[in-house]
Design an enzyme around this catalytic site. Structure first.
Site, PDB file in Angstrom:
ATOM      1  N   CYS A  56      -0.648   3.499  -3.513  1.00  0.00           N
ATOM      2  CA  CYS A  56      -1.754   4.461  -3.645  1.00  0.00           C
ATOM      3  C   CYS A  56      -1.232   5.887  -3.829  1.00  0.00           C
ATOM      4  O   CYS A  56      -0.654   6.467  -2.907  1.00  0.00           O
ATOM      5  CB  CYS A  56      -2.647   4.360  -2.403  1.00  0.00           C
ATOM      6  SG  CYS A  56      -3.835   5.694  -2.231  1.00  0.00           S
ATOM      7  N   CYS A  59      -2.709   8.547  -1.497  1.00  0.00           N
ATOM      8  CA  CYS A  59      -2.122   8.395  -0.157  1.00  0.00           C
ATOM      9  C   CYS A  59      -0.783   9.131  -0.085  1.00  0.00           C
ATOM     10  O   CYS A  59      -0.489   9.838   0.892  1.00  0.00           O
ATOM     11  CB  CYS A  59      -1.919   6.921   0.181  1.00  0.00           C
ATOM     12  SG  CYS A  59      -3.423   5.925   0.136  1.00  0.00           S
TER      13      CYS A  59
END
Length: 391
Positions: A56, A59
């Protein structure tokens, strides 16, 4: 003292150096979920959980740009027990199922007893994460706390409004609460300002029954609320749909049907949406982009649209004097409509690209005043000023 510190850094084990670096940001617990809950209960502190996936990108951005900041680390150390969990590995898999983690990053907030009380989704800058995490400490903002109150408070319009707004802030479905609200107060009451608020904040679908009611009784709503507010509300739903059409690369049939719907409700906005779709869907080269932008800007009556095309021209054709001067014209119109951090930043950057550093600095300083007043993007604005000064 300085020599001692240098000696220590060069001779200390690698894991100790890593700990010194990470201490500036959030100190996430290196334990399992049960141990984290036990620690929270013993210390009577709520729990903050960052759920992420290794692939991600948002993230990773949070790790590098938010969680690592000293002010973020200090806030979470004082207020939370913090835990980080990869939801695709180990206990993270069952954790994700239990707490319905389906997008990343999802940030979860638990009370000291380990009960989920709140969540937010997405990547946030340091100051925004701190603000939202402060809100999460208060029961009146916690969506799961409000959810528990729903059954006993569903006949209370003030509670329903607060609950819908809380759900909207964190990206949860809120329209069903708005429907309960509308059924409670009745369609006729929506002409009153306090109830019309719910439509503006929660009902943005032009196929919704309440939206159709406003259209059918537009003159009455204008009498009660004023033409600007009513037209702005009706326009907003079409703006959302227009954005979806552009993002999805919709077919000409879908676009034609959409414009026909606009014509039926807001006939004077047909050209705005048509030229907007053309601009964002048919871009490809400088000459065409300039021509499409010129057609579009003639129908732009809001600061956001004008700032958007000005910023596009700056970002894509930032070395073209023709494009930059046109962009400067558009952002000046945007500022007349709304002097904001975003519009001032665009103007400062355009002036910098035009090599007028003195004018760019004047605008950026005005932007900094506004940033400090609103307590937003102060560091970013200061960085822009430093860039203009060549520091």
């Amino acid at each position: 003292m300085k020599n001692y510190l240098l000696t220590f850094l060069f001779t200390a084990p690698l894991f100790m150096i890593s700990s010194l670096i990470n201490a500036q940001g959030i100190d996430f617990e290196a334990a399992d979920w049960e141990s984290v809950k036990a620690k929270a209960k013993d210390s009577n502190k709520p729990i903050f959980v960052d759920t992420y996936a290794s692939w991600c990108e948002p993230c990773k951005w949070m790790d590098n740009n938010t969680f690592s900041k000293a002010e973020v680390g200090a806030f979470f150390k004082e207020n939370y027990i913090s835990y980080k969990l990869d939801i695709e590995k180990g206990e993270g898999v069952d954790f994700a199922k239990k707490y319905r983690v389906t997008s990343y990053p999802t940030l979860l907030y638990f009370d000291a007893e380990g009960e989920l009380v709140h969540r937010i989704i997405g990547a946030y800058k340091a100051e925004d994460l701190i603000t939202k995490s402060k809100e999460a400490l208060l029961p009146e903002n916690q969506i799961y706390t409000l959810q528990k109150q729903f059954e006993t408070e569903k006949d209370n319009p003030a509670f329903l409004k607060k609950y819908a707004e809380a759900l909207k802030r964190v990206g949860e479905d809120y329209t069903y609460i708005a429907d309960v609200y509308i059924d409670l107060v009745g369609m006729e009451a929506l002409k009153e300002a306090e109830h019309f608020d719910v439509l503006e904040h929660c009902i943005n679908n032009y196929n919704h029954r309440a939206y159709h009611y406003v259209v059918a009784n537009k003159s009455d709503f204008i009498t009660s609320l004023g033409i600007d507010r009513v037209d702005s509300y009706l326009d907003a739903a079409f703006n959302i749909r227009c954005y979806e059409i552009i993002e999805n690369g919709s077919s000409q049939v879908v676009i034609r049907d959409f414009l026909q719907e606009v014509k039926q409700i807001l006939p004077d906005r047909v050209e705005y949406f048509k030229t907007r779709i053309d601009f964002y869907s048919k871009r490809g080269d400088e000459r065409r982009d300039y021509r499409l932008a010129r057609k579009y800007e003639k129908h732009c009556k809001d600061a956001k649209s004008l700032n958007g095309i000005a910023r596009y021209m700056l970002d894509v054709y930032g070395k073209s004097k023709t494009q930059l001067n046109a962009a400067l014209e558009w952002v000046d119109r945007a500022i007349l409509l709304e002097e904001s951090i975003a519009t001032l930043e665009t103007k400062a950057l355009i002036l910098l690209a035009l090599e007028d550093r003195e004018a760019a600095l004047e605008v950026a300083n005005k932007q900094l005043e506004l940033s400090k007043k609103e307590n937003k993007y102060i560091k970013e604005t200061e960085a822009l000023i430093a860039q203009i000064k060549g520091e």
